[in-house]
Design an enzyme around this catalytic site. Structure first.
Site, PDB file in Angstrom:
ATOM      1  CE  LYS A 112       0.164   5.956  -3.942  1.00  0.00           C
ATOM      2  NZ  LYS A 112      -0.272   5.068  -2.914  1.00  0.00           N
TER       3      LYS A 112
HETATM    4  C1  LIG Z   1      -0.735   3.940  -9.453  1.00  0.00           C
HETATM    5  C2  LIG Z   1      -1.368   3.316  -8.253  1.00  0.00           C
HETATM    6  N1  LIG Z   1      -2.575   2.776  -8.375  1.00  0.00           N
HETATM    7  C3  LIG Z   1      -3.187   2.193  -7.327  1.00  0.00           C
HETATM    8  C4  LIG Z   1      -2.577   2.100  -6.095  1.00  0.00           C
HETATM    9  C5  LIG Z   1      -3.312   1.461  -4.962  1.00  0.00           C
HETATM   10  O1  LIG Z   1      -3.859   2.440  -4.094  1.00  0.00           O
HETATM   11  P1  LIG Z   1      -4.124   2.071  -2.577  1.00  0.00           P
HETATM   12  O2  LIG Z   1      -2.828   1.621  -2.035  1.00  0.00           O
HETATM   13  O3  LIG Z   1      -4.607   3.331  -1.951  1.00  0.00           O
HETATM   14  O4  LIG Z   1      -5.135   0.987  -2.579  1.00  0.00           O
HETATM   15  C6  LIG Z   1      -1.307   2.643  -5.930  1.00  0.00           C
HETATM   16  C7  LIG Z   1      -0.573   2.592  -4.641  1.00  0.00           C
HETATM   17  O5  LIG Z   1      -1.009   2.943  -3.629  1.00  0.00           O
HETATM   18  C8  LIG Z   1      -0.702   3.304  -7.017  1.00  0.00           C
HETATM   19  O6  LIG Z   1       0.479   3.889  -6.878  1.00  0.00           O
HETATM   20  N1  LIG Z   2       1.169   1.922  -3.902  1.00  0.00           N
HETATM   21  C1  LIG Z   2       1.901   2.653  -2.936  1.00  0.00           C
HETATM   22  C2  LIG Z   2       2.231   1.817  -1.749  1.00  0.00           C
HETATM   23  C3  LIG Z   2       2.125   2.614  -0.496  1.00  0.00           C
HETATM   24  O1  LIG Z   2       0.791   2.886  -0.256  1.00  0.00           O
HETATM   25  P1  LIG Z   2       0.302   4.106   0.615  1.00  0.00           P
HETATM   26  O2  LIG Z   2      -0.891   4.622  -0.126  1.00  0.00           O
HETATM   27  O3  LIG Z   2      -0.018   3.556   1.937  1.00  0.00           O
HETATM   28  O4  LIG Z   2       1.393   5.127   0.684  1.00  0.00           O
HETATM   29  C4  LIG Z   2       3.132   3.239  -3.624  1.00  0.00           C
HETATM   30  O5  LIG Z   2       3.085   3.401  -4.842  1.00  0.00           O
HETATM   31  O6  LIG Z   2       4.112   3.530  -3.000  1.00  0.00           O
END
Ligand SMILES: Cc1ncc(COP(=O)(O)O)c(C=O)c1O
Ligand SMILES: N[C@@H](CCOP(=O)(O)O)C(=O)O
Length: 465
Positions: A112
């Site tokens: 993120k």
């Molecule tokens: C460590 C981790 N892996 C995978 C994901 C999944 O990614 P996305 O929500 O973009 O599919 C998340 C949350 O978004 C995450 O925090």
């Molecule tokens: N897995 C995410 C959930 C939110 O997803 P986002 O990519 O739309 O912000 C988290 O860890 O908070």
């Protein structure tokens, strides 16, 4: 560059407007009207660029009208200078044809940071320019929360409210959010699950009348286009390192809200050779079941060892559906309205298009632990539970084993010591130095009932002047 809504009736927006919003006014999500793309010779030339220069090359067309080239480069340079690895997103080879792309070298140890460190800086620049204050509202299943606070705490002109599911994130994840304190930072632990948090955020974006006049909400979740945009870059970075444009790679992506993997899909549309995108899910496997059956059916959320992926309504899938239905906003509005009332079936044409690029694999907790332990025994490399799901899914693609596979390592194993302990690898992952004091710091958060009126009341009562 203009941005259009997936549901077809909201006004088109500029990048600056898209950055400052969340949902479109018709309930849809914003996507670029058209995508920039790179020729083979441009890609050849991009292969030698370092991460910040590559990011500038890829992102400039998206921010047209809001940031000049030099200003964007200096924001990007500042953004990725805070990462702890000089390659920013290093590729590590674990086996023949198996690589992991380490996306956890940012300040909060998850992928993120790539987007939220950038988003915070872009937002700060725009808000200062406009002399405006906004309210950030986000939902987190563990990682977005701390990354959003860390990315946006430099902004003078914001209040930030992050909802997380009470007792459903790891202790390290919770402390990473709740120890970042300040009068404008508010962590709300909701007595519900991530779907409840996300639904509340979306409902609040749809009706912002609970905010005082002159304030509006900005999203830090991947409903905000700027999040997706920044995540496109590392697909190019990995693909070019592995021989693009002359060799295609396959990518396995631990998936929840479908934002990260959607960025990979966009990279392929922009000219990166992508052989396959693997949707790797935990027991919350709505997308795996969709790919297998064509039915998009709601599921009761389960608590797993990969809490960040405990999501059953994947926001960004709507962005893919928009393309699968030839960008017909009316069709998407109808489908999403039907989905609000229950389950939907996608057309055969849409499913055939989806299966041309996407495959899927589901990994339960026992398989996750087995993968962590097998990889540790074989290579001495410690995967976090989310990345292990991606790696197990990549290994499952036997008929495509001749391809170079890149698993996105989305989080650092030190965020999940309990899961690592259960994998019985006889080792632990240590938090990097800047987080070494995490367990000594005071935490600040409020526990709220699963009730949107209570959340909105809290927000309006705690907004700064
Ligand atoms: C460590 C981790 N892996 C995978 C994901 C999944 O990614 P996305 O929500 O973009 O599919 C998340 C949350 O978004 C995450 O925090
Ligand atoms: N897995 C995410 C959930 C939110 O997803 P986002 O990519 O739309 O912000 C988290 O860890 O908070």
């Amino acid at each position: 560059m203009r941005y259009i809504s997936t549901r077809g009736t909201a006004p088109t927006l500029s990048f600056e407007e898209v950055l400052l919003t969340g949902l479109a006014s018709d309930g849809g999500l914003y996507v670029p009207e058209s995508l920039p793309s790179f020729t083979v010779s441009e890609l050849e030339e991009m292969a030698s660029l370092d991460y910040p220069s590559l990011a500038h090359r890829i992102l400039l067309p998206f921010v047209e009208g809001a940031f000049e080239s030099e200003e964007l480069q200096s924001i990007i340079d500042e953004t990725y200078a805070v990462f702890r690895h000089s390659a920013v997103a290093p590729l590590v080879q674990l086996d023949h044809n198996q690589w992991v792309l380490e996306l956890f070298h940012g300040p909060t140890l998850a992928f993120k940071d790539f987007a939220l460190q950038l988003l915070g800086r872009l937002l700060d620049t725009i808000l200062k320019r406009r002399g405006e204050k906004v309210v950030i509202m986000g939902a987190t299943s563990g990682d977005t929360g701390s990354a959003a606070i860390a990315g946006c705490q430099r902004c003078d002109n914001i209040d930030i409210f992050i909802l997380h599911p009470h007792q459903r994130v790891s202790e390290v994840q919770r402390r990473q959010m709740t120890t970042l304190s300040g009068p404008t930072i508010h962590n709300l632990a909701l007595e519900g699950n991530f779907d409840d948090c996300q639904a509340m955020v979306k409902a609040s974006f749809r009706d912002q009348s609970f905010l005082p006049d002159g304030r509006s909400l900005v999203a830090v979740n991947s409903i905000n286009w700027a999040r997706i945009m920044a995540q496109i870059v590392y697909y190019f970075y990995a693909g070019l390192a592995l021989g693009a444009p002359h060799r295609a790679a396959a990518y396995s992506v631990p998936t929840g809200n479908f934002g990260d993997i959607f960025a990979g899909y966009l990279a392929s549309k922009m000219g990166l050779p992508v052989a396959q995108l693997m949707i790797a899910t935990n027991r919350n496997d709505v997308l795996h079941r969709l790919l297998t059956s064509g039915d998009y059916a709601r599921q009761t959320l389960e608590h797993t060892l990969s809490p960040s992926m405990d999501i059953s309504v994947s926001s960004n899938f709507e962005r893919l559906m928009f393309d699968l239905y030839d960008r017909d906003g009316g069709a998407i509005a109808d489908l999403m309205a039907a989905f609000d009332d229950g389950d939907i079936a996608l057309s055969e044409g849409a499913m055939a298009n989806a299966r041309m690029m996407f495959a899927s694999h589901r990994v339960d907790d026992a398989q996750t632990l087995a993968c962590i332990s097998e990889v540790w025994d074989k290579t001495g490399y410690l995967l976090d539970p989310h990345s292990a799901i991606g790696y197990a899914a990549a290994l499952s693609a036997k008929e495509k084993a001749e391809l170079p596979w890149v698993t996105l390592a989305t989080a650092h194993p030190a965020k999940f010591p309990d899961a690592i302990g259960q994998a019985s690898v006889g080792t632990t992952a240590h938090l990097p130095l800047h987080l070494a004091g995490l367990f000594e710091l005071d935490e600040h958060f409020d526990v709220l009932t699963n009730d949107i009126a209570a959340v909105q009341r809290f927000m309006s009562e705690h907004l700064g002047a």
